[in-house]
Design an enzyme around this catalytic site. Structure first.
Site, PDB file in Angstrom:
ATOM      1  N   LEU A 195      87.826  32.175  74.131  1.00  0.00           N
ATOM      2  CA  LEU A 195      87.844  30.716  74.198  1.00  0.00           C
ATOM      3  C   LEU A 195      89.076  30.217  74.958  1.00  0.00           C
ATOM      4  O   LEU A 195      90.039  30.959  75.154  1.00  0.00           O
ATOM      5  CB  LEU A 195      87.800  30.152  72.772  1.00  0.00           C
ATOM      6  CG  LEU A 195      86.515  30.521  72.011  1.00  0.00           C
ATOM      7  CD1 LEU A 195      86.655  30.252  70.522  1.00  0.00           C
ATOM      8  CD2 LEU A 195      85.328  29.763  72.593  1.00  0.00           C
ATOM      9  N   ARG A 213      93.838  41.784  83.943  1.00  0.00           N
ATOM     10  CA  ARG A 213      93.138  41.871  85.219  1.00  0.00           C
ATOM     11  C   ARG A 213      92.343  40.591  85.491  1.00  0.00           C
ATOM     12  O   ARG A 213      92.473  39.602  84.777  1.00  0.00           O
ATOM     13  CB  ARG A 213      92.289  43.131  85.308  1.00  0.00           C
ATOM     14  CG  ARG A 213      93.130  44.405  85.209  1.00  0.00           C
ATOM     15  CD  ARG A 213      92.300  45.674  85.316  1.00  0.00           C
ATOM     16  NE  ARG A 213      93.176  46.848  85.244  1.00  0.00           N
ATOM     17  CZ  ARG A 213      92.769  48.043  84.873  1.00  0.00           C
ATOM     18  NH1 ARG A 213      91.507  48.254  84.524  1.00  0.00           N
ATOM     19  NH2 ARG A 213      93.632  49.061  84.830  1.00  0.00           N
ATOM     20  N   ASP A 258      77.721  29.394  73.176  1.00  0.00           N
ATOM     21  CA  ASP A 258      78.671  28.712  74.046  1.00  0.00           C
ATOM     22  C   ASP A 258      78.261  27.249  74.135  1.00  0.00           C
ATOM     23  O   ASP A 258      77.080  26.910  73.920  1.00  0.00           O
ATOM     24  CB  ASP A 258      78.667  29.348  75.449  1.00  0.00           C
ATOM     25  CG  ASP A 258      79.830  28.882  76.314  1.00  0.00           C
ATOM     26  OD1 ASP A 258      80.895  29.526  76.257  1.00  0.00           O
ATOM     27  OD2 ASP A 258      79.688  27.866  77.027  1.00  0.00           O
ATOM     28  N   TYR A 314     103.277  35.958  82.075  1.00  0.00           N
ATOM     29  CA  TYR A 314     104.493  35.342  82.612  1.00  0.00           C
ATOM     30  C   TYR A 314     104.743  35.853  84.028  1.00  0.00           C
ATOM     31  O   TYR A 314     104.979  35.078  84.961  1.00  0.00           O
ATOM     32  CB  TYR A 314     105.693  35.638  81.715  1.00  0.00           C
ATOM     33  CG  TYR A 314     107.002  35.278  82.363  1.00  0.00           C
ATOM     34  CD1 TYR A 314     107.260  33.966  82.748  1.00  0.00           C
ATOM     35  CD2 TYR A 314     107.961  36.242  82.627  1.00  0.00           C
ATOM     36  CE1 TYR A 314     108.450  33.628  83.368  1.00  0.00           C
ATOM     37  CE2 TYR A 314     109.150  35.911  83.249  1.00  0.00           C
ATOM     38  CZ  TYR A 314     109.388  34.602  83.621  1.00  0.00           C
ATOM     39  OH  TYR A 314     110.556  34.274  84.241  1.00  0.00           O
ATOM     40  N   MET A 330      85.289  34.635  82.191  1.00  0.00           N
ATOM     41  CA  MET A 330      85.613  35.991  81.757  1.00  0.00           C
ATOM     42  C   MET A 330      84.656  36.483  80.672  1.00  0.00           C
ATOM     43  O   MET A 330      84.215  37.633  80.695  1.00  0.00           O
ATOM     44  CB  MET A 330      87.044  36.049  81.235  1.00  0.00           C
ATOM     45  CG  MET A 330      88.110  35.791  82.284  1.00  0.00           C
ATOM     46  SD  MET A 330      88.245  37.091  83.525  1.00  0.00           S
ATOM     47  CE  MET A 330      89.118  38.347  82.603  1.00  0.00           C
ATOM     48  N   LYS A 377      98.485  26.275  81.290  1.00  0.00           N
ATOM     49  CA  LYS A 377      98.398  26.421  79.832  1.00  0.00           C
ATOM     50  C   LYS A 377      99.137  27.658  79.361  1.00  0.00           C
ATOM     51  O   LYS A 377      99.907  27.630  78.393  1.00  0.00           O
ATOM     52  CB  LYS A 377      96.931  26.472  79.414  1.00  0.00           C
ATOM     53  CG  LYS A 377      96.687  26.585  77.908  1.00  0.00           C
ATOM     54  CD  LYS A 377      96.490  28.024  77.421  1.00  0.00           C
ATOM     55  CE  LYS A 377      95.216  28.636  77.922  1.00  0.00           C
ATOM     56  NZ  LYS A 377      94.987  29.989  77.329  1.00  0.00           N
ATOM     57  N   ASN A 404     102.825  39.736  80.048  1.00  0.00           N
ATOM     58  CA  ASN A 404     102.084  40.067  81.266  1.00  0.00           C
ATOM     59  C   ASN A 404     101.815  38.822  82.104  1.00  0.00           C
ATOM     60  O   ASN A 404     102.036  38.807  83.322  1.00  0.00           O
ATOM     61  CB  ASN A 404     100.775  40.752  80.894  1.00  0.00           C
ATOM     62  CG  ASN A 404      99.928  41.097  82.104  1.00  0.00           C
ATOM     63  OD1 ASN A 404     100.142  42.113  82.749  1.00  0.00           O
ATOM     64  ND2 ASN A 404      98.958  40.257  82.421  1.00  0.00           N
ATOM     65  N   LYS A 427     100.258  40.030  76.037  1.00  0.00           N
ATOM     66  CA  LYS A 427      99.573  39.229  77.055  1.00  0.00           C
ATOM     67  C   LYS A 427     100.481  38.139  77.605  1.00  0.00           C
ATOM     68  O   LYS A 427     100.472  37.851  78.816  1.00  0.00           O
ATOM     69  CB  LYS A 427      98.304  38.616  76.469  1.00  0.00           C
ATOM     70  CG  LYS A 427      97.523  37.709  77.422  1.00  0.00           C
ATOM     71  CD  LYS A 427      96.978  38.468  78.614  1.00  0.00           C
ATOM     72  CE  LYS A 427      96.241  37.545  79.597  1.00  0.00           C
ATOM     73  NZ  LYS A 427      94.932  37.102  79.106  1.00  0.00           N
ATOM     74  N   THR A 460      93.599  33.902  75.140  1.00  0.00           N
ATOM     75  CA  THR A 460      95.052  33.830  75.307  1.00  0.00           C
ATOM     76  C   THR A 460      95.543  32.619  74.537  1.00  0.00           C
ATOM     77  O   THR A 460      95.281  31.477  74.923  1.00  0.00           O
ATOM     78  CB  THR A 460      95.436  33.722  76.790  1.00  0.00           C
ATOM     79  OG1 THR A 460      94.918  34.852  77.493  1.00  0.00           O
ATOM     80  CG2 THR A 460      96.954  33.699  76.949  1.00  0.00           C
TER      81      THR A 460
END
Length: 299
Positions: free
Chosen positions: A65, A123, A31, A176, A12, A240, A174, A171, A96
């Site tokens: 992350l 999304r 990264d 869930y 993402m 997770k 959403n 979030k 998240t």
């Protein structure tokens, strides 16, 4: 123009950072995957060797992350982002994570005179590729106004959900539904296969009733139902998120029996080797378990 740091160039984060570069923002990126950094350098971003180097060079730092522990370490750990930012700068975490993680980081930022915004992403990865992501934002009006141009560079839909922490909590609500629906869809389509029903006709019926959902109508026909189970969004990450959701609900004394059942279904899929596959592959995991032919659309 402020220099923007971007830490976390996964499935993402990478397209979101690329879209910022295409819109003319000046990026410094980092990264653990050096190939991802090299890809961003081709779009005129500057690669950095560490999160500390990103922070030292930036007025705003974005983090995208994989989980709460990594966010805490990168942002608030020794020699991390907070230790290398000046007062008046800002961190926008788009990961998240648990509500507790967001609340702790926001408090630590405030103590240092650093702004903090939580802006997790809605999304799918395909939307991120096209610059069509949705963002759920928590933060002050001033901090929201500061990051809004960046969000507009990465997506098409932005909701300021309230103060810091509101984005993270939205979030979880959403995800869930989005994640649990994959298990319900998997069970429904496995049953249709066992019944010997025509998959296309079954989907036509489901799409025409209140049984329809975004996973079944938007994601699945482009992923598992055409035989593509590469992520996307992995079953491991979905598991997770369900764990975060159940734990947050337990802390708030909200029973989540369906959430707990969905999490254990995802645990089963992981145990059968599907953890690194797209979360739409829950139907393949269930069909394997039940000895049912996997549902596939023709062509």
């Amino acid at each position: 123009m402020e220099t923007v740091g971007f830490i976390g160039l996964g499935r993402m984060g990478r397209p979101m950072a690329i879209n910022l570069c295409r819109k003319g923002f000046r990026l410094v990126v980092n990264d653990v995957n050096q190939d991802a950094v090299a890809e961003l350098e081709k779009t005129q971003a500057r690669g950095a060797a560490s999160a500390a180097e990103v922070a030292s060079a930036s007025e705003i730092v974005i983090t995208m992350l994989p989980n709460s522990a990594v966010v805490r370490e990168v942002v608030a750990g020794p020699g991390g982002v907070f230790d290398n930012l000046k007062p008046g700068t800002l961190v926008m975490d788009m990961s998240t994570v648990s509500p507790e993680t967001t609340d702790e980081l926001a408090a630590a930022a405030q103590a240092r005179g650093i702004g903090f915004v939580d802006a997790p992403v809605g999304r799918l990865a395909a939307h991120a590729d096209r610059g069509e992501s949705l963002f759920m934002v928590g933060g002050t009006e001033a901090d929201f106004a500061r990051v809004k141009p960046l969000l507009e560079g990465m997506g098409t839909t932005i909701y300021h959900c309230g103060p810091v922490g509101s984005g993270t909590r939205t979030k979880l609500v959403n995800n869930y539904l989005a994640v649990s629906l994959c298990q319900l869809n998997a069970e429904a389509l496995a049953l249709s296969q066992r019944f010997g029903l025509n998959l296309e006709r079954t989907l036509d019926v489901l799409y025409g009733t209140t049984a329809v959902n975004g996973q079944l109508k938007v994601n699945w026909p482009n992923k598992v139902l055409k035989g593509d189970i590469e992520p996307g969004f992995t079953i491991d990450l979905a598991h997770k998120d369900l764990t975060l959701i159940v734990e947050a609900a337990n802390a708030a004394r909200v029973p989540m029996p369906m959430g707990a059942a969905a999490r254990e279904a995802f645990s089963t899929a992981r145990s059968r080797g599907f953890g690194d596959k797209d979360f739409s592959a829950m139907v393949d995991a269930l069909c394997d378990l039940a000895g049912i032919e996997k549902p596939r659309l023709p062509g």
